[in-house]
Design a protein around this motif. Structure first.
Motif, PDB file in Angstrom:
ATOM      1  N   LEU A  33       1.048  -1.379   0.093  1.00 29.24           N
ATOM      2  CA  LEU A  33      -0.651   0.241   0.826  1.00 29.24           C
ATOM      3  C   LEU A  33       0.680   1.247   0.113  1.00 29.24           C
ATOM      4  O   LEU A  33       0.564   2.126  -0.765  1.00 29.24           O
ATOM      5  CB  LEU A  33      -1.293  -0.083   1.249  1.00 29.24           C
ATOM      6  CG  LEU A  33      -2.158   1.178   1.292  1.00 29.24           C
ATOM      7  CD1 LEU A  33      -2.761   1.108   0.612  1.00 29.24           C
ATOM      8  CD2 LEU A  33      -2.677   0.943   2.320  1.00 29.24           C
ATOM      9  N   LEU A  34       2.112   0.957   0.637  1.00 30.60           N
ATOM     10  CA  LEU A  34       3.271   2.224   0.906  1.00 30.60           C
ATOM     11  C   LEU A  34       3.754   2.850  -0.981  1.00 30.60           C
ATOM     12  O   LEU A  34       3.442   4.183  -0.813  1.00 30.60           O
ATOM     13  CB  LEU A  34       4.003   1.900   1.798  1.00 30.60           C
ATOM     14  CG  LEU A  34       4.566   3.526   2.812  1.00 30.60           C
ATOM     15  CD1 LEU A  34       3.121   3.062   3.712  1.00 30.60           C
ATOM     16  CD2 LEU A  34       5.901   2.868   3.442  1.00 30.60           C
ATOM     17  N   CYS A  35       4.228   1.590  -0.773  1.00 32.87           N
ATOM     18  CA  CYS A  35       4.728   1.464  -2.097  1.00 32.87           C
ATOM     19  C   CYS A  35       3.801   2.339  -3.510  1.00 32.87           C
ATOM     20  O   CYS A  35       3.640   3.203  -4.062  1.00 32.87           O
ATOM     21  CB  CYS A  35       4.703   0.245  -2.788  1.00 32.87           C
ATOM     22  SG  CYS A  35       6.289  -0.319  -1.741  1.00 32.87           S
ATOM     23  N   CYS A  36       2.014   2.138  -3.294  1.00 33.24           N
ATOM     24  CA  CYS A  36       0.991   2.689  -4.267  1.00 33.24           C
ATOM     25  C   CYS A  36       1.387   4.489  -4.607  1.00 33.24           C
ATOM     26  O   CYS A  36       0.990   5.149  -5.573  1.00 33.24           O
ATOM     27  CB  CYS A  36      -0.076   1.816  -4.114  1.00 33.24           C
ATOM     28  SG  CYS A  36      -0.001  -0.275  -4.736  1.00 33.24           S
ATOM     29  N   VAL A  37       0.967   4.312  -2.446  1.00 32.98           N
ATOM     30  CA  VAL A  37       0.731   5.892  -2.280  1.00 32.98           C
ATOM     31  C   VAL A  37       1.861   6.776  -3.202  1.00 32.98           C
ATOM     32  O   VAL A  37       1.887   7.050  -3.473  1.00 32.98           O
ATOM     33  CB  VAL A  37       0.749   5.682  -1.141  1.00 32.98           C
ATOM     34  CG1 VAL A  37       0.782   7.426  -0.722  1.00 32.98           C
ATOM     35  CG2 VAL A  37      -0.482   5.242  -0.580  1.00 32.98           C
ATOM     36  N   ALA A  38       2.816   5.356  -2.493  1.00 36.64           N
ATOM     37  CA  ALA A  38       4.473   6.364  -3.682  1.00 36.64           C
ATOM     38  C   ALA A  38       4.678   6.852  -4.012  1.00 36.64           C
ATOM     39  O   ALA A  38       4.573   8.110  -5.205  1.00 36.64           O
ATOM     40  CB  ALA A  38       5.491   6.159  -2.320  1.00 36.64           C
ATOM     41  N   PHE A  39       3.463   5.816  -5.227  1.00 36.30           N
ATOM     42  CA  PHE A  39       4.032   5.692  -6.972  1.00 36.30           C
ATOM     43  C   PHE A  39       3.158   6.867  -7.354  1.00 36.30           C
ATOM     44  O   PHE A  39       3.673   7.425  -7.890  1.00 36.30           O
ATOM     45  CB  PHE A  39       3.818   4.369  -7.193  1.00 36.30           C
ATOM     46  CG  PHE A  39       3.871   3.963  -8.576  1.00 36.30           C
ATOM     47  CD1 PHE A  39       5.147   4.094  -9.330  1.00 36.30           C
ATOM     48  CD2 PHE A  39       2.594   4.059  -9.872  1.00 36.30           C
ATOM     49  CE1 PHE A  39       5.219   4.450 -10.511  1.00 36.30           C
ATOM     50  CE2 PHE A  39       3.164   3.935 -10.860  1.00 36.30           C
ATOM     51  CZ  PHE A  39       4.571   3.876 -11.527  1.00 36.30           C
ATOM     52  N   THR A  40       2.282   6.439  -6.622  1.00 38.02           N
ATOM     53  CA  THR A  40       0.307   7.382  -6.984  1.00 38.02           C
ATOM     54  C   THR A  40       1.635   9.013  -7.288  1.00 38.02           C
ATOM     55  O   THR A  40       0.892  10.116  -8.080  1.00 38.02           O
ATOM     56  CB  THR A  40      -0.305   7.304  -6.251  1.00 38.02           C
ATOM     57  OG1 THR A  40      -1.051   6.266  -6.519  1.00 38.02           O
ATOM     58  CG2 THR A  40      -1.353   8.286  -7.160  1.00 38.02           C
ATOM     59  N   LEU A  41       1.554   9.636  -5.654  1.00 35.68           N
ATOM     60  CA  LEU A  41       2.401  10.850  -5.711  1.00 35.68           C
ATOM     61  C   LEU A  41       2.868  11.234  -6.805  1.00 35.68           C
ATOM     62  O   LEU A  41       3.019  12.136  -6.962  1.00 35.68           O
ATOM     63  CB  LEU A  41       3.069  10.829  -4.221  1.00 35.68           C
ATOM     64  CG  LEU A  41       2.103  11.280  -2.473  1.00 35.68           C
ATOM     65  CD1 LEU A  41       2.380  10.514  -0.887  1.00 35.68           C
ATOM     66  CD2 LEU A  41       1.356  12.311  -3.125  1.00 35.68           C
ATOM     67  N   PHE A  42       4.005  10.733  -6.948  1.00 37.74           N
ATOM     68  CA  PHE A  42       5.916  10.132  -7.650  1.00 37.74           C
ATOM     69  C   PHE A  42       4.824  11.126  -9.035  1.00 37.74           C
ATOM     70  O   PHE A  42       5.021  11.995  -9.500  1.00 37.74           O
ATOM     71  CB  PHE A  42       6.327   8.937  -7.560  1.00 37.74           C
ATOM     72  CG  PHE A  42       7.220   9.411  -8.593  1.00 37.74           C
ATOM     73  CD1 PHE A  42       7.952  10.666  -8.616  1.00 37.74           C
ATOM     74  CD2 PHE A  42       7.682   8.603 -10.154  1.00 37.74           C
ATOM     75  CE1 PHE A  42       8.817  10.673  -9.549  1.00 37.74           C
ATOM     76  CE2 PHE A  42       8.394   8.931 -10.547  1.00 37.74           C
ATOM     77  CZ  PHE A  42       9.169   9.762 -10.559  1.00 37.74           C
ATOM     78  N   GLY A  43       3.779  10.150  -9.735  1.00 40.53           N
ATOM     79  CA  GLY A  43       2.835  11.106 -10.821  1.00 40.53           C
ATOM     80  C   GLY A  43       2.537  11.619 -11.220  1.00 40.53           C
ATOM     81  O   GLY A  43       2.875  12.261 -11.440  1.00 40.53           O
ATOM     82  N   VAL A  44       1.616  11.991  -9.320  1.00 43.72           N
ATOM     83  CA  VAL A  44       0.990  13.395  -9.807  1.00 43.72           C
ATOM     84  C   VAL A  44       1.970  14.560  -9.406  1.00 43.72           C
ATOM     85  O   VAL A  44       1.647  15.677  -9.988  1.00 43.72           O
ATOM     86  CB  VAL A  44      -0.120  13.455  -8.531  1.00 43.72           C
ATOM     87  CG1 VAL A  44      -0.265  14.560  -7.891  1.00 43.72           C
ATOM     88  CG2 VAL A  44      -1.070  12.137  -8.663  1.00 43.72           C
TER      89      VAL A  44
END
Ligand code: HEM
Length: 498
Positions: A11-22
């Motif tokens: 979950l942490l990875c997904c959040v980090a990845f999404t934040l990075f993308g945004v």
């Protein structure tokens, strides 16, 4: 529902990845809007521009040449993994670029942007880059005094790396050049015997790759995470500990002698380490600081990596044109700095080899304010700008038959246009960008050219050289937008016959 450890991590990875993308999207969107008036090579939209990013990684020269031809010398922008980059190649604009003051256009910011220098090398070197003055002044001034040592180390290193046999032997060119030049440069950087210590040299050679690899890892993360990931993805502390083991006894002795005798003492080594120790621009805490001085020694080794690539290109051209050995040998030689300066044909040959197969883009800078070039192109603050060196070096108007290797191109220019000095390899100009341009042109260029000429002259006078099966120059190695000489090709050597 309770989350187990792996799910929480996912979950942490997904959040980090999404934040990075945004964050990447917002950053890129804003900058793209501000740069909309500058034409784009490849796909201009946010998502499709990634197709160009991937193309750029495989074929940076192709992309730059497309921009240069399509927009006829006007500035253009390209998308890279690290954001938008504006490329300028026109002579007038390059002249303006080199004259902009640091408050408008910052090379330091460019180094930080491209190499994440604060994390991969050291923030202290950026805050007080006094070593640049030491390279520009003390190193250059001391070339004549240190020349005998440089020549001695080059001849010994060549003897160890290239067998002097009557039959042809095949040698991995890049590998031996790295070894020869690391050892020879370190004779002037730190002196004998450390310049021949295998562990020290392995570290010095590996540091450049480490910096580039670490910087690439950092590019993958948003800026906000750099203070954390910068500690994880950087081997600088390990490299520093390792180099300090070698330098500590040397530094301790020199500092002890300095405290006893002052600046001048009997048998004081005349090398870069001494010049760093003597430089008045070091701040109080930096003077005699083991970690700070050791980092500047690592950096000097990093800065001289260009020397290896440049010489590899030159050697490949020589091996692909063995008929040039004889005309090059006819030139008058002598093992002094002054004699080196007189070798005009060799200078022209080396410059032409570097022009034809050398660098693609150079001298990255970041604009600190909004400003305009004289052609009306406006650049907002925060824009990354670089020189399209490859395009300039391949411009038909500047270099007729630019795709042809003409070893006496610059010798002829000297004869035709008079101004001998202007056409030398170590002299930057708006149409000669190997060493960058303006105030920030490479401060080590006179030393670099002297070392390269000495090495080439020594090889030419002692060996015959050719490519296997009379082949041509091996294709360059392109990796993630960087163009380097072929690192796996072999060159053939034998003891000189005539
Ligand atoms: C053929 C060999 C070399 C080439 C082609 C070369 C090229 C360059 C270029 C293009 C730059 C400008 C910044 C950039 O775009 O990266 C630069 C900067 C620099 N070079 Fe070299 N270099 C060479 C050898 C050396 C050597 C031997 C030293 C020192 C021992 C050295 C020290 C430096 C330093 C300290 C800078 C930073 C200057 C600043 O930021 O103001 N270089 N070099």
């Amino acid at each position: 529902m309770a989350w187990d450890e792996p799910s929480r991590f996912l979950l942490l990875c997904c959040v980090a990845f999404t934040l990075f993308g945004v964050s990447q999207f917002v950053k890129s969107y804003n900058l793209r809007a501000k740069l909309a008036h500058i034409p784009t090579v490849g796909h201009p939209d946010w998502l499709s521009s990634y197709l160009t990013v991937f193309r750029y990684m495989r074929d940076p020269i192709g992309i730059c040449q497309e921009g240069y031809t399509k927009f006829q010398g006007r500035p253009y922008k390209i998308p890279t993994m690290n954001g938008w980059q504006v490329v300028i190649s026109d002579n007038t604009m390059i002249d303006e670029f080199r004259k902009f003051p640091d408050e408008m256009l910052s090379i330091r910011e460019g180094v930080e942007h491209f190499l994440h220098f604060s994390y991969t090398v050291s923030p202290d070197l950026l805050r007080n880059p006094y070593h640049i003055g030491v390279v520009r002044n003390a190193l250059t001034r001391n070339i004549p005094a240190c020349y005998a040592d440089l020549y001695d180390e080059i001849t010994m290193a060549v003897k160890d790396q290239i067998p002097l046999e009557t039959d042809w032997v095949e040698v991995y060119a890049f590998r031996i050049i790295v070894d020869i030049l690391a050892r020879s440069s370190n004779r002037i950087l730190v002196g004998y015997p450390l310049c021949r210590n295998t562990d020290y040299l392995d570290l010095a050679k590996a540091f450049a790759n480490t910096v580039i690899k670490n910087a690439r890892s950092l590019h993958m993360f948003p800026e906000i995470l750099h203070p954390i990931v910068g500690q994880i993805f950087s081997a600088r502390r390990r490299s520093l500990r390792r180099i300090m083991k070698h330098l500590k006894p040397i530094l301790e002795e020199r500092i002890q002698m300095h405290n006893k005798y002052g600046k001048d003492w009997p048998e004081k080594p005349n090398d870069y380490l001494s010049w760093l120790l003597d430089d008045p621009h070091a701040q109080d805490w930096q003077r005699f600081s083991m970690p700070d001085l050791s980092m500047r020694m690592l950096h000097a080794n990093f800065a001289s990596i260009h020397t290896t690539s440049t010489f590899t290109h030159i050697l490949y051209q020589l091996a692909a044109h063995p008929d040039l050995l004889q005309p090059l040998r006819v030139e008058k030689y002598g093992w002094t700095k002054v004699a080196m300066k007189e070798m005009h044909f060799m200078d022209s040959f080396m410059k032409e080899a570097s022009r034809l197969t050398g660098i693609s883009l150079s001298l990255l800078a970041v604009s600190c304010t909004n400003f305009s070039f004289s052609d009306g192109t406006t650049v907002p603050a925060g824009t990354v700008i670089c020189l399209g060196s490859f395009s300039t070096h391949h411009d038909e108007e500047i270099y007729p038959s630019s795709e042809k290797f003409e070893p006496s191109r610059f010798l002829d220019k000297r004869a035709r246009e008079g101004e001998g000095h202007r056409h030398g390899m170590a002299v930057p100009a708006t149409d000669w960008l190997l060493f960058g341009s303006g105030r920030h042109a490479c401060p080590g260029r006179f030393f670099a050219v002297t070392a390269l000429k000495t090495l080439l002259a020594h090889i030419i006078l002692n060996y015959d050289v050719k490519m296997k099966d009379d082949g041509g120059v091996p294709p360059s190695t392109v990796f993630a937008g960087n163009v380097a000489p072929n690192v796996t090709a072999k060159v053939m050597f034998r003891k000189r016959e005539m």
